[in-house]
Design an enzyme around this catalytic site. Structure first.
Site, PDB file in Angstrom:
ATOM      1  N   ASN A   9       0.864  -1.184   0.000  1.00  9.71           N
ATOM      2  CA  ASN A   9       0.000   0.000   0.000  1.00  9.71           C
ATOM      3  C   ASN A   9       0.898   1.229   0.000  1.00  9.71           C
ATOM      4  OD1 ASN A   9      -1.868   2.008   0.428  1.00  9.71           O
ATOM      5  ND2 ASN A   9      -2.292   1.439   2.552  1.00  9.71           N
ATOM      6  N   LYS A  11       0.019   4.293  -0.239  1.00 11.30           N
ATOM      7  CA  LYS A  11      -0.611   5.490   0.352  1.00 11.30           C
ATOM      8  C   LYS A  11      -0.348   6.693  -0.565  1.00 11.30           C
ATOM      9  CE  LYS A  11       0.120   3.346   4.775  1.00 11.30           C
ATOM     10  NZ  LYS A  11       0.080   3.458   6.204  1.00 11.30           N
ATOM     11  N   HIS A  95      -9.622   1.191   4.952  1.00  7.22           N
ATOM     12  CA  HIS A  95      -8.314   1.299   5.628  1.00  7.22           C
ATOM     13  C   HIS A  95      -8.481   2.170   6.869  1.00  7.22           C
ATOM     14  CE1 HIS A  95      -4.144   2.361   6.405  1.00  7.22           C
ATOM     15  NE2 HIS A  95      -3.816   1.288   5.718  1.00  7.22           N
ATOM     16  N   GLU A  97      -6.760   4.446   8.065  1.00  6.64           N
ATOM     17  CA  GLU A  97      -6.526   5.892   7.854  1.00  6.64           C
ATOM     18  C   GLU A  97      -7.759   6.557   7.275  1.00  6.64           C
ATOM     19  OE1 GLU A  97      -2.869   5.502   5.653  1.00  6.64           O
ATOM     20  OE2 GLU A  97      -1.871   4.854   7.501  1.00  6.64           O
ATOM     21  N   GLU A 167      -5.665  -5.399  10.240  1.00  7.87           N
ATOM     22  CA  GLU A 167      -4.637  -4.390  10.469  1.00  7.87           C
ATOM     23  C   GLU A 167      -4.874  -3.714  11.817  1.00  7.87           C
ATOM     24  OE1 GLU A 167      -2.657  -3.114   6.598  1.00  7.87           O
ATOM     25  OE2 GLU A 167      -4.309  -1.750   6.942  1.00  7.87           O
ATOM     26  N   GLY A 173       2.321   1.753  10.704  1.00 11.34           N
ATOM     27  CA  GLY A 173       3.262   2.864  10.606  1.00 11.34           C
ATOM     28  C   GLY A 173       3.974   3.169  11.917  1.00 11.34           C
ATOM     29  N   SER A 213       3.253  -2.717  10.088  1.00 11.39           N
ATOM     30  CA  SER A 213       4.716  -2.728  10.235  1.00 11.39           C
ATOM     31  C   SER A 213       5.349  -4.051   9.799  1.00 11.39           C
ATOM     32  CB  SER A 213       5.112  -2.373  11.674  1.00 11.39           C
ATOM     33  OG  SER A 213       4.642  -1.072  11.993  1.00 11.39           O
TER      34      SER A 213
HETATM   35  C1  PEP Z   1      -0.880  -0.066   5.906  1.00  9.53           C
HETATM   36  O1  PEP Z   1      -0.924   1.114   5.664  1.00  9.53           O
HETATM   37  O2  PEP Z   1      -1.776  -0.788   5.475  1.00  9.53           O
HETATM   38  C2  PEP Z   1       0.245  -0.570   6.689  1.00  9.53           C
HETATM   39  C3  PEP Z   1       0.159  -1.784   7.151  1.00  9.53           C
HETATM   40  O3  PEP Z   1       1.306   0.271   6.902  1.00  9.53           O
HETATM   41  P1  PEP Z   1       2.725  -0.091   7.581  1.00  9.53           P
HETATM   42  O4  PEP Z   1       3.205  -1.366   6.947  1.00  9.53           O
HETATM   43  O5  PEP Z   1       3.618   1.068   7.235  1.00  9.53           O
HETATM   44  O6  PEP Z   1       2.494  -0.251   9.027  1.00  9.53           O
END
Ligand code: PEP
Length: 249
Positions: A9, A11, A95, A97, A167, A173, A213
């Site tokens: 992803n 973003k 998501h 976010e 998630e 992040g 992460s």
């Molecule tokens: C995401 O945005 O779906 C995500 C898992 O980000 P990160 O791997 O940076 O934690």
């Protein structure tokens, strides 16, 4: 068992030239046929050129959001038809976010899931609890509600075309990954919910992927868990070296 599903992803990162450079390098490293699904969720502006460039490759394309209406006066929104024309096969829906920063609710997320499926796109439906919810022992109730409401009004044939991404918000992040056993516990719970919705056989074939992460250093232990069928990587998908290492876990 679904085959491994590894998605990046991006973003709000990468202009078209950067996206094409990355995609070209990745496509050369992973020529077809591949034994795993490889997906890049790129920003809207890069989707069409990437769709053209990746047409004959093993790399598949996803959008990061979509509107549920086919067309109309919805300034700033993008429809399923536009995504299909750009070459997308997937779209990320719900998501954290988008839930947290843009106020998306389960009801709209469900409309997006249904619109995506109706257009032949596979939704990657994201669910996950915040740190506070985990602390309050609400992980399972939050995930249950997000999943059930996100998949509301879908029949088993539709549900089998969905990818579920667990998630945990506290792991996105932050550099803080869920321990593999911790993630597996929630993945197992999601599998059981899916069994209730569409039966054991169909539920067994639905990819349930982990995000939060993920790095080349922790992918292998995550993928060793029975109900973790893949990952959605954010930060680690921005660099072709690290995303390639994740793909070669
Ligand atoms: C995401 O945005 O779906 C995500 C898992 O980000 P990160 O791997 O940076 O934690």
């Amino acid at each position: 068992m679904p085959r491994p599903f590894i998605a990046g992803n991006w973003k709000m990162h990468k202009i078209v030239s950067e996206a094409l450079e990355f995609a070209g390098a990745l496509a050369r490293r992973f020529p077809p046929p591949q034994e795993r699904d490889i997906v890049i969720a790129a920003p809207f502006t890069a989707l069409h050129p990437l769709g053209q460039a990746l047409r004959t490759s093993a790399i598949q394309l996803s959008a990061q959001n979509v509107h549920w209406e086919e067309q109309g006066a919805f300034t700033g929104e993008v429809s399923t038809r536009m995504l299909c024309e750009a070459g997308c096969r997937y779209v990320i829906v719900g998501h954290s976010e988008r839930r947290r920063l843009f106020g998306e609710q389960n009801r709209e997320i469900n409309l997006k899931v249904r619109a995506a499926l109706a257009a032949g796109l596979k939704p990657i439906l994201c669910v996950g609890e915040t740190l506070e919810e985990r602390g309050d022992e609400k992980t399972f109730s939050v995930v249950r509600k997000q999943l059930k409401e996100g998949l509301n009004n879908l029949n088993p044939d539709d549900i089998r075309r969905v990818i579920v991404a667990y998630e945990p918000v506290w792991a996105i992040g932050t550099g803080r990954t869920a321990a593999p056993a911790q993630a597996q516990e929630v993945h197992r719970f999601i599998r059981q919910l899916l069994e209730g919705l569409c039966g054991e056989d169909l539920a067994a074939a639905i990819p349930i992927i982990y995000g939060g992460s993920v790095t080349p250093g922790n992918i292998r232990e995550l993928m060793a868990e029975t109900d973790i069928n893949g990952v959605l990587a954010g930060g680690a998908s921005l660099d072709v070296e690290s995303f390639s290492k994740i793909l070669q876990f």
